[in-house]
Design a protein around this motif. Structure first.
Motif, PDB file in Angstrom:
ATOM      1  N   ALA A  88       0.848  -1.279  -0.010  1.00  0.00           N
ATOM      2  CA  ALA A  88       0.064   0.002  -0.016  1.00  0.00           C
ATOM      3  C   ALA A  88       0.758   1.193   0.081  1.00  0.00           C
ATOM      4  O   ALA A  88       1.793   1.545   0.929  1.00  0.00           O
TER       5      ALA A  88
ATOM      6  N   SER B 162      -8.506   6.926  -0.792  1.00  0.00           N
ATOM      7  CA  SER B 162      -8.732   6.790   0.504  1.00  0.00           C
ATOM      8  C   SER B 162      -9.847   7.297   1.053  1.00  0.00           C
ATOM      9  O   SER B 162     -10.151   6.551   2.103  1.00  0.00           O
TER      10      SER B 162
ATOM     11  N   LEU C 218     -12.057   4.384   1.896  1.00  0.00           N
ATOM     12  CA  LEU C 218     -11.700   3.418   2.989  1.00  0.00           C
ATOM     13  C   LEU C 218     -11.668   3.903   4.272  1.00  0.00           C
ATOM     14  O   LEU C 218     -12.177   3.496   5.391  1.00  0.00           O
ATOM     15  N   ILE C 219     -11.167   5.285   4.347  1.00  0.00           N
ATOM     16  CA  ILE C 219     -11.035   5.861   5.829  1.00  0.00           C
ATOM     17  C   ILE C 219     -12.415   6.760   5.972  1.00  0.00           C
ATOM     18  O   ILE C 219     -12.664   7.740   5.357  1.00  0.00           O
TER      19      ILE C 219
ATOM     20  N   THR D 228     -13.628   1.982   9.381  1.00  0.00           N
ATOM     21  CA  THR D 228     -12.503   2.236   8.447  1.00  0.00           C
ATOM     22  C   THR D 228     -11.686   0.930   8.663  1.00  0.00           C
ATOM     23  O   THR D 228     -11.378   0.514   7.488  1.00  0.00           O
ATOM     24  N   ASN D 229     -11.555   0.134   9.585  1.00  0.00           N
ATOM     25  CA  ASN D 229     -10.944  -1.224   9.582  1.00  0.00           C
ATOM     26  C   ASN D 229     -11.407  -2.126   8.495  1.00  0.00           C
ATOM     27  O   ASN D 229     -10.753  -2.826   7.926  1.00  0.00           O
TER      28      ASN D 229
ATOM     29  N   ASN E 140     -13.477  -1.540   6.070  1.00  0.00           N
ATOM     30  CA  ASN E 140     -13.302  -1.065   4.713  1.00  0.00           C
ATOM     31  C   ASN E 140     -12.033  -1.518   4.241  1.00  0.00           C
ATOM     32  O   ASN E 140     -11.732  -2.130   3.038  1.00  0.00           O
ATOM     33  N   CYS E 141     -10.923  -1.305   4.899  1.00  0.00           N
ATOM     34  CA  CYS E 141      -9.502  -1.570   4.517  1.00  0.00           C
ATOM     35  C   CYS E 141      -9.428  -3.139   4.383  1.00  0.00           C
ATOM     36  O   CYS E 141      -8.715  -3.546   3.469  1.00  0.00           O
ATOM     37  N   GLN E 142      -9.975  -3.937   5.335  1.00  0.00           N
ATOM     38  CA  GLN E 142      -9.605  -5.337   5.339  1.00  0.00           C
ATOM     39  C   GLN E 142     -10.348  -5.907   3.876  1.00  0.00           C
ATOM     40  O   GLN E 142      -9.767  -6.748   3.300  1.00  0.00           O
TER      41      GLN E 142
ATOM     42  N   TYR F 150     -11.121  -4.409   1.290  1.00  0.00           N
ATOM     43  CA  TYR F 150     -10.554  -3.975  -0.125  1.00  0.00           C
ATOM     44  C   TYR F 150      -9.329  -4.710  -0.230  1.00  0.00           C
ATOM     45  O   TYR F 150      -8.949  -5.337  -1.649  1.00  0.00           O
TER      46      TYR F 150
ATOM     47  N   THR G  93      -2.576   8.396   7.499  1.00  0.00           N
ATOM     48  CA  THR G  93      -3.112   7.616   6.789  1.00  0.00           C
ATOM     49  C   THR G  93      -2.603   6.408   6.639  1.00  0.00           C
ATOM     50  O   THR G  93      -3.154   5.037   6.654  1.00  0.00           O
TER      51      THR G  93
ATOM     52  N   ILE H 216      -3.904   2.322   7.851  1.00  0.00           N
ATOM     53  CA  ILE H 216      -4.016   1.397   6.898  1.00  0.00           C
ATOM     54  C   ILE H 216      -3.246   0.064   7.406  1.00  0.00           C
ATOM     55  O   ILE H 216      -3.675  -0.954   7.180  1.00  0.00           O
TER      56      ILE H 216
END
Length: 814
Positions: free
Chosen positions: A33, A147, A150-151, A167-168, A170-172, A174, A208, A212
């Motif tokens: 990332a 971003s 995601l955030i 957020t967590n 969303n990131c996981q 993706y 940021t 992530i």
């Protein structure tokens, strides 16, 4: 998976972006990332143009054009021509939206936090998109990911709070499904739950990347910047600062909160609980190891790990008798600041409860003062509490280290070091963890404070002396040459790093903050600016270096009169100029008192006996409790040279001329031959013995004819010597007839001093005194019959220079 973040300088131009590509390519297909900041300087331009627009200043369009040109130039430099049009189309489309937002701010004459976030987010959005397209064109397996998808944050525009639960996930989600090796994301930007753009605060690109990294459980978070890690101090202010190879999360947080600009303070929090390592690396020196940040494994390491600072601080003080024993005062005080959205950087409170003092940003002072004075209006009006007291232009310096709590005396060492360099401490704070000791000082003292503390805690006891030399004639030039030859020895054997920062003669002066080359100082001085004593002092004072020493190699009364200014600013004075110490007793006494008050040594060993340790020996005798009963001395190397070489085969004129040419006399030889110089020397010894005396009280039995004493130029003086040659020959004959030698003797006894030419018989300690040597006999309570004798070369540029050198070393050993 790795998370890499590249700051604004790392992506400032096409050349640097190619460096980023080279670094990423070395990751060997590991999933990445890649979080990027806006191109260097763009965020500031976006803030500038938005401010101009909201002020309805059409100049905002010029700044917008600059922003557009910078981005288009990068695209044209990086992206192949055949695919440029697609990328340029997207970039121009985004810039058109940006223009519309700015027009809106211009029309309404206002910039709301929400609108500001939308505008400044375009820096990162554009840079990440362009870099992703460049990577694709280079056949890298890369993709752009916004971003903001995601955030997720709240709607606190300008510095939004992250909803980590959303957020967590969303990131996981993706990164679990994404198949690209390199995912390029804009830093700093996020979105509220209803889709509006938000930002994470200046420096938020680090944040940021940390968000992530924590969400996906990355193996490491790499922060790439323009320095090779976190340093023991700011390397821009402390040249000797060293990169710290390994520190703890807590130490890194303390350092980043107190001004270590390579890491945004909130960055550490998301990765700390998951113990994800952070490494700070240099984009421009990728081979450097950088700084690794993990949980504490420094149990046996250095106590102090770094010295940091945060500037633009003001102190607010609430004080008054109405605070003592009254519950709720502190609550009201801090609640008022909280409601105004003002962050408190430092807190200290007197144990008497008589006062509360806090440090806040300079930007918040006006609103804080107004709010607090209003909150305590009743107490202020009834005079139970004073109106808020404000001190501006301050800075906090802090020692940081996990192991500091295990070591006694660190606070004392810190404050003693600052005190020795005349750095006044306005407030002190130390956390219960003892990981941080903070002191508030004037911002003008920051560089001196940081360098002094760094020298004390990190530089293996190597002390730096910064010299400012006035007068580079015979003595001064020899002195500089001696310093140059001994630089290596001083550093290796005496742990002294001696630098010459400024030099002046009567015509020009020059300064070099990094130290003047002593192999080529004549050239630097020749090319310097016009000499000016006031400008010289002001420059020395403005540089405000620790361990500063003013070295006076002149015979100037005006320079001698300037010593008080140097001493009052904690600048040590070393001088071979006898005028100050032999001037009015009150001035002599003032100089000695100022040296003690401001902890600035005032040394003048060469005032008597050139390089001989006469004054130093006298000081030791007095300090050890001895008392001076009598002093007898031949103190003029020039007069001793003259009378040792004068006889009936040579003229007095020729010998005096020779003494002048060989550097034994002052430029004006009447100072030596009139006895004035010897009077000054015996006066100084008398004063250093503890007696109050002025030069008018010294009896002078002059041997020069009145006509010679009253000449006003060297030419007329030497002409008068020729005219009165017979009287000089008579002096010689009278002494020779009784098998004696002529010596110019100074004497002090029973509170009285006198100087004059004497016939010295065989067997006397003075009889065999050769060349330009000096001799001093100290009769004391411990040496009543057989005096303590100091004898040796007492004139000449080399030995005088060595005496000045010795005084410099004494200061280094203080």
């Amino acid at each position: 998976m790795k998370v890499l973040k590249f700051g604004g300088t790392s992506v400032a131009n096409p050349e640097n972006i190619n460096r980023v590509k080279a670094i990423v390519q070395k990751e060997n297909d590991k999933k990445i990332a890649l979080v990027v900041s806006a191109f260097g300087g763009i965020t500031d331009l976006l803030l500038q143009t938005s401010q101009l627009a909201s002020n309805q200043n059409l100049a905002y369009k010029e700044v917008l054009t600059e922003i557009e040109n910078k981005h288009i130039a990068v695209v044209k430099d990086l992206i192949p021509v055949q695919i440029q049009s697609t990328v340029l189309s997207k970039v121009k489309s985004d810039l058109n939206v940006l223009e519309t937002l700015l027009e809106g701010a211009f029309l309404i004459g206002e910039l709301t936090p929400k609108l500001s976030d939308k505008i400044v987010s375009y820096g990162e959005l554009l840079s990440s998109f362009i870099i992703s397209e460049f990577f694709k064109s280079e056949r890298l397996d890369a993709v752009f990911k916004d971003s903001r998808a995601l955030i997720t944050t709240d709607e606190t525009y300008g510095k939004a709070n992250v909803n980590f639960k959303v957020t967590n996930k969303n990131c996981q989600d993706y990164f679990k499904t994404n198949t690209y090796q390199i995912n390029i994301l804009p830093g700093f930007v996020a979105a509220s739950s209803n889709g509006d753009s938000t930002t994470l605060g200046r420096g938020g690109s680090d944040y940021t990347a940390a968000i992530i990294a924590a969400a996906v459980g990355a193996e490491i978070l790499e922060i790439w910047t323009d320095v090779s890690g976190m340093y023991t101090a700011n390397p821009k202010l402390v040249k000797q600062a060293k990169c710290v190879s390994h520190i703890s999360y807590e130490e890194a947080m303390e350092l980043s909160h107190f001004g270590a600009k390579v890491l945004y303070p909130p960055t550490i929090q998301p990765v700390l609980n998951k113990e994800i390592p952070i490494v700070i690396k240099n984009t421009f020196k990728p081979e450097d190891p950088g700084t690794l940040i993990t949980k504490n494994n420094n149990k046996q390491g250095k106590t102090v790990r770094g010295i940091s600072h945060v500037g633009n601080i003001s102190l607010l003080s609430l004080e008054g008798p109405g605070m003592i024993g009254i519950p709720g005062i502190s609550k009201r005080f801090f609640e008022t600041l909280s409601l105004e959205g003002i962050s408190v950087v430092l807190i200290t409170q007197a144990s008497s409860e008589h006062s509360i003092c806090v440090g806040i940003s300079d930007d918040d002072v006006d609103s804080a003062v107004n709010a607090l004075n209003e909150a305590f209006a009743y107490e202020i009006e009834s005079r139970k509490i004073k109106p808020i007291i404000v001190e501006k232009d301050l800075t906090i310096v802090a020692l940081v280290g996990d192991n500091m709590k295990s070591h006694q005396g660190l606070s004392g060492k810190m404050f003693s070091t600052l005190g020795k360099n005349n750095v006044n401490i306005r407030a002190i704070a130390q956390g219960a963890s003892e990981r941080n000791i903070s002191a508030v000082i004037k911002k003008t003292d920051v560089k001196k404070a940081l360098n002094s503390l760094h020298e004390e805690f990190f530089e293996e006891n190597i002390k730096q002396l910064n010299l400012f030399v006035m007068g580079v004639g015979n003595v001064g030039s020899k002195f500089l040459n001696q310093i140059g030859k001994q630089t290596k020895y001083l550093k290796e054997e005496l742990k002294l790093n001696v630098r010459v920062i400024g030099i002046s003669n009567s015509r020009t002066m020059t300064f070099n903050e990094n130290g003047i080359s002593l192999s080529d100082w004549e050239t630097e001085l020749a090319n310097g600016e016009k000499a000016d004593k006031e400008v010289f002092f002001n420059t020395v004072n403005a540089l405000n270096y620790r361990n500063s020493v003013f070295v006076d190699n002149t015979a100037s009364e005006a320079v001698a009169e300037s010593y008080t200014k140097y001493l009052k600013n904690s600048i040590s004075v070393v001088t071979c100029n006898k005028i100050a110490c032999s001037s009015d007793y009150e001035y002599y006494k003032e100089l000695k008192q100022l040296a003690k008050k401001y902890n600035a040594p005032f040394l003048f060993e060469t005032n008597v006996g050139a390089g001989l340790p006469i004054i130093d020996t006298l000081k030791h005798l007095i300090a050890s409790g001895d008392k001076i009963n009598k002093i007898q001395a031949v103190l003029s190397g020039s007069l001793n040279f003259v009378f040792n070489n004068f006889n009936d085969t040579v003229t007095f004129h020729d010998i005096v001329k020779q003494a002048q040419e060989e550097g034994y006399t002052e430029p004006d030889p009447t100072i030596d031959l009139s006895g004035i110089d010897v009077m000054r020397k015996i006066l100084i010894l008398t004063r250093e013995s503890g007696h109050q005396l002025d030069i008018q009280q010294i009896e002078n039995d002059a041997f020069l004819p009145k006509e010679s004493l009253e000449t006003n130029s060297n030419d007329s003086f030497f002409a008068s010597l020729k005219k009165h040659e017979s009287s000089f020959q008579e002096l010689y004959k009278n002494a020779n007839d009784v098998e004696s030698k002529l010596k110019y003797v100074a004497q002090f006894e029973n509170g009285k001093a006198k100087v004059g030419l004497q016939q010295i018989p065989k067997g006397h300690d003075f009889y065999n005194l050769e060349g330009s040597d000096n001799i001093v006999l100290f009769y004391t309570e411990r040496y009543p019959n057989q005096p303590m004798i100091i004898k040796g070369a007492g004139a000449g540029a080399e030995v005088t220079a060595s005496g000045i050198f010795a005084d410099i070393i004494r200061i280094g050993n203080f």
